[in-house]
Write a protein that holds these residues in place. Sequence first.
Motif, PDB file in Angstrom:
ATOM      1  N   TYR A 279     -14.268 -35.951   8.083  1.00 37.41           N
ATOM      2  CA  TYR A 279     -13.642 -34.833   8.808  1.00 37.41           C
ATOM      3  C   TYR A 279     -13.756 -33.571   7.969  1.00 37.41           C
ATOM      4  O   TYR A 279     -13.246 -33.510   6.856  1.00 37.41           O
ATOM      5  CB  TYR A 279     -12.169 -35.158   9.057  1.00 37.41           C
ATOM      6  N   THR A 280     -14.422 -32.554   8.523  1.00 35.07           N
ATOM      7  CA  THR A 280     -14.538 -31.284   7.828  1.00 35.07           C
ATOM      8  C   THR A 280     -14.035 -30.165   8.727  1.00 35.07           C
ATOM      9  O   THR A 280     -13.644 -30.402   9.880  1.00 35.07           O
ATOM     10  CB  THR A 280     -16.001 -30.990   7.426  1.00 35.07           C
ATOM     11  N   ASP A 281     -14.072 -28.948   8.206  1.00 35.92           N
ATOM     12  CA  ASP A 281     -13.592 -27.813   8.987  1.00 35.92           C
ATOM     13  C   ASP A 281     -14.558 -27.418  10.094  1.00 35.92           C
ATOM     14  O   ASP A 281     -14.267 -26.503  10.857  1.00 35.92           O
ATOM     15  CB  ASP A 281     -13.327 -26.615   8.068  1.00 35.92           C
ATOM     16  N   ARG A 282     -15.686 -28.102  10.216  1.00 35.23           N
ATOM     17  CA  ARG A 282     -16.645 -27.734  11.251  1.00 35.23           C
ATOM     18  C   ARG A 282     -17.213 -28.922  12.020  1.00 35.23           C
ATOM     19  O   ARG A 282     -18.065 -28.754  12.881  1.00 35.23           O
ATOM     20  CB  ARG A 282     -17.798 -26.944  10.645  1.00 35.23           C
ATOM     21  N   GLY A 283     -16.743 -30.122  11.754  1.00 35.39           N
ATOM     22  CA  GLY A 283     -17.265 -31.270  12.487  1.00 35.39           C
ATOM     23  C   GLY A 283     -16.657 -32.586  12.033  1.00 35.39           C
ATOM     24  O   GLY A 283     -15.963 -32.656  11.010  1.00 35.39           O
ATOM     25  N   VAL A 284     -16.929 -33.632  12.825  1.00 36.21           N
ATOM     26  CA  VAL A 284     -16.400 -34.966  12.544  1.00 36.21           C
ATOM     27  C   VAL A 284     -17.506 -35.992  12.746  1.00 36.21           C
ATOM     28  O   VAL A 284     -18.256 -35.932  13.724  1.00 36.21           O
ATOM     29  CB  VAL A 284     -15.214 -35.315  13.475  1.00 36.21           C
ATOM     30  N   SER A 285     -17.621 -36.926  11.814  1.00 38.73           N
ATOM     31  CA  SER A 285     -18.450 -38.112  11.999  1.00 38.73           C
ATOM     32  C   SER A 285     -17.513 -39.309  11.976  1.00 38.73           C
ATOM     33  O   SER A 285     -16.562 -39.346  11.189  1.00 38.73           O
ATOM     34  CB  SER A 285     -19.495 -38.242  10.891  1.00 38.73           C
ATOM     35  N   ALA A 286     -17.764 -40.281  12.849  1.00 40.10           N
ATOM     36  CA  ALA A 286     -16.802 -41.373  12.985  1.00 40.10           C
ATOM     37  C   ALA A 286     -17.480 -42.718  13.150  1.00 40.10           C
ATOM     38  O   ALA A 286     -18.590 -42.819  13.673  1.00 40.10           O
ATOM     39  CB  ALA A 286     -15.886 -41.106  14.183  1.00 40.10           C
ATOM     40  N   MET A 287     -16.788 -43.752  12.684  1.00 40.96           N
ATOM     41  CA  MET A 287     -17.194 -45.138  12.904  1.00 40.96           C
ATOM     42  C   MET A 287     -15.963 -45.951  13.268  1.00 40.96           C
ATOM     43  O   MET A 287     -14.897 -45.755  12.700  1.00 40.96           O
ATOM     44  CB  MET A 287     -17.825 -45.750  11.645  1.00 40.96           C
ATOM     45  N   SER A 288     -16.126 -46.839  14.215  1.00 40.36           N
ATOM     46  CA  SER A 288     -15.103 -47.823  14.537  1.00 40.36           C
ATOM     47  C   SER A 288     -15.712 -49.195  14.299  1.00 40.36           C
ATOM     48  O   SER A 288     -16.678 -49.569  14.969  1.00 40.36           O
ATOM     49  CB  SER A 288     -14.649 -47.668  15.989  1.00 40.36           C
ATOM     50  N   VAL A 289     -15.167 -49.912  13.341  1.00 41.28           N
ATOM     51  CA  VAL A 289     -15.804 -51.148  12.881  1.00 41.28           C
ATOM     52  C   VAL A 289     -14.796 -52.296  12.951  1.00 41.28           C
ATOM     53  O   VAL A 289     -13.647 -52.149  12.513  1.00 41.28           O
ATOM     54  CB  VAL A 289     -16.304 -51.007  11.422  1.00 41.28           C
ATOM     55  N   ASN A 290     -15.226 -53.417  13.505  1.00 40.78           N
ATOM     56  CA  ASN A 290     -14.344 -54.578  13.505  1.00 40.78           C
ATOM     57  C   ASN A 290     -14.649 -55.482  12.314  1.00 40.78           C
ATOM     58  O   ASN A 290     -15.575 -55.239  11.539  1.00 40.78           O
ATOM     59  CB  ASN A 290     -14.453 -55.346  14.835  1.00 40.78           C
ATOM     60  N   ARG A 291     -13.864 -56.534  12.198  1.00 41.71           N
ATOM     61  CA  ARG A 291     -13.968 -57.391  11.017  1.00 41.71           C
ATOM     62  C   ARG A 291     -15.305 -58.110  10.946  1.00 41.71           C
ATOM     63  O   ARG A 291     -15.791 -58.424   9.854  1.00 41.71           O
ATOM     64  CB  ARG A 291     -12.826 -58.419  11.065  1.00 41.71           C
ATOM     65  N   GLU A 292     -15.922 -58.358  12.113  1.00 40.14           N
ATOM     66  CA  GLU A 292     -17.205 -59.076  12.119  1.00 40.14           C
ATOM     67  C   GLU A 292     -18.350 -58.222  11.580  1.00 40.14           C
ATOM     68  O   GLU A 292     -19.445 -58.732  11.334  1.00 40.14           O
ATOM     69  CB  GLU A 292     -17.539 -59.551  13.536  1.00 40.14           C
ATOM     70  N   ASN A 293     -18.110 -56.909  11.407  1.00 39.72           N
ATOM     71  CA  ASN A 293     -19.181 -56.016  10.943  1.00 39.72           C
ATOM     72  C   ASN A 293     -18.820 -55.334   9.624  1.00 39.72           C
ATOM     73  O   ASN A 293     -19.142 -54.173   9.393  1.00 39.72           O
ATOM     74  CB  ASN A 293     -19.473 -54.960  12.010  1.00 39.72           C
ATOM     75  N   LEU A 294     -18.153 -56.083   8.764  1.00 41.50           N
ATOM     76  CA  LEU A 294     -17.746 -55.534   7.479  1.00 41.50           C
ATOM     77  C   LEU A 294     -18.934 -55.173   6.597  1.00 41.50           C
ATOM     78  O   LEU A 294     -18.787 -54.407   5.635  1.00 41.50           O
ATOM     79  CB  LEU A 294     -16.854 -56.540   6.733  1.00 41.50           C
ATOM     80  N   ASP A 295     -20.105 -55.722   6.929  1.00 42.44           N
ATOM     81  CA  ASP A 295     -21.277 -55.399   6.120  1.00 42.44           C
ATOM     82  C   ASP A 295     -21.604 -53.915   6.193  1.00 42.44           C
ATOM     83  O   ASP A 295     -22.196 -53.354   5.271  1.00 42.44           O
ATOM     84  CB  ASP A 295     -22.489 -56.232   6.553  1.00 42.44           C
ATOM     85  N   ILE A 296     -21.189 -53.245   7.290  1.00 39.77           N
ATOM     86  CA  ILE A 296     -21.410 -51.806   7.403  1.00 39.77           C
ATOM     87  C   ILE A 296     -20.610 -51.082   6.328  1.00 39.77           C
ATOM     88  O   ILE A 296     -21.113 -50.182   5.636  1.00 39.77           O
ATOM     89  CB  ILE A 296     -21.010 -51.298   8.806  1.00 39.77           C
TER      90      ILE A 296
END
Length: 485
Positions: A279-296
């Motif tokens: 989160y910055t003053d000009r944009g947002v990058s996001a991920m929603s990750v479940n437990r099965e994809n902890l490798d991410i």
Amino acid sequence: MIAEDLGRLFEIGFNVGILAYIQQNQLNHRFGDLYQCDLQALRFPQLHRRIVDRANVINDSDSKIIAKWSIFFLQKGFLSGLNFFREYLESTGWKQRKLEILYYQCNFCDDNSLGTLVKGEEQVFRDILSQLGNIKVDIGRYKQQGEFLRADTLMLLHNGKQFRILSVDLSVFSIKSAEDIKDLDNVEVIRQLLLSEISYLRSKSVFSGLSIDTGTDTTKLGLTFSEGIARYFTAFKRKDKESVKLIQAASYAHSFYEFLRQHSLLQEADPVMFSIMGYTDRGVSAMSVNRENLDILNTCHRIYKQQQSGQAIVEARQQVLRIVKRKAAESFVNGKTFINSLLAVPPDTTTLVTHQERVTGFFNSSGEVPPQLMAQLGLSGSLDLRSAHTALIKTALTNDNPYLFLTGNPGIGKTTTIVEFLKQHLDDGFLFFYVSPRKNVNKDVIEKFKSQPGESLGGSIAAPLENHGLFCINTNADIIPLLSL
């Protein structure tokens, strides 16, 4: 230095906004008055003076300009944090009265206070960790780069049997040096700032808005992300990108989860969802990750912990470019030659690159349908593809078949034809139920029912919808669940 200091103020404001929402809604938490005491000790004049001193500013007018920017980032951070946390909790669907914040980590002391509130790193971390009870923690280990005690905003939330880990890494990118600090009371300065932000947004491709959501078990679909993510993040790693903050936030979430598991604060069977935000003053990058994809998360942790050399970044970029070239070449006839000619274009020049190929099996929707096909379809006269498609739909709608399944490319006229058919049979009465994942399409359907000037609606010219007994209701996925409350 001044960019970093203003970033600290943005972080303070962001976390104050979250705390304000928690207080306003009386959410259950375990941090007591820890942060309230720290905030009571902070003084804006001291923060402002420290920024001015670090920037070696001696001019009074420049000092006042810095004060305005400081207030600006505090306010921007506050509103960002307040609205972000409200929207985040709404997105979970959890009832707030059942929600408990088991752990909330933020920091208003030492470096984050620009040295105006000194408690000592060891004491700060012990105070924060006290939310988890009387456990022994190797602070020296977990305060290293990429470990969770370095997170700007970190939460463990609990609702029923569900857990969520929220990790946010914050930064300010719109200000890079003292030269960017201009008088905010100057209209021309405001205009230039807006133009600069618009230019930045225009420079971002449509793919920059993509998010990763592994809310379902992607392993069942045969999808794997980690290798591609590692290659992409390494290739396009830059200090002024939201994706870099996303990597850091994911690294902290990974470290925190491993810590909770190690101290039996979370069990392996506990359902956990990870929400990761850069989160910055000009944009947002996001991920929603479940437990099965902890490798991410593990991949991001490894990337951030292991700072790549310039050579490694160059190699990763070349690898990504080779993949792009290969995939693009497969998409065109003589694609390899075409792609190579594009890559051979010298920078800062205008070069004409020509590529031609014939696509078979393609029919122009505005083209005339061949007579032989018209006869097979039972149509007469001369019609283009869209008109023929419309005629076939209307014929099917007037026969006795109870079901009609329509397929066709977007824009071929499926919805328009049905609407026009219904508008011509208003006196018969009908219930038209339309569902689409795109809100614009839903609104467009209602607009199609509205009579336009000179257009006939059931025989009348430009007659209002209500004169024909049409009653339209639209809703969305956010409203429908509320009907069950």
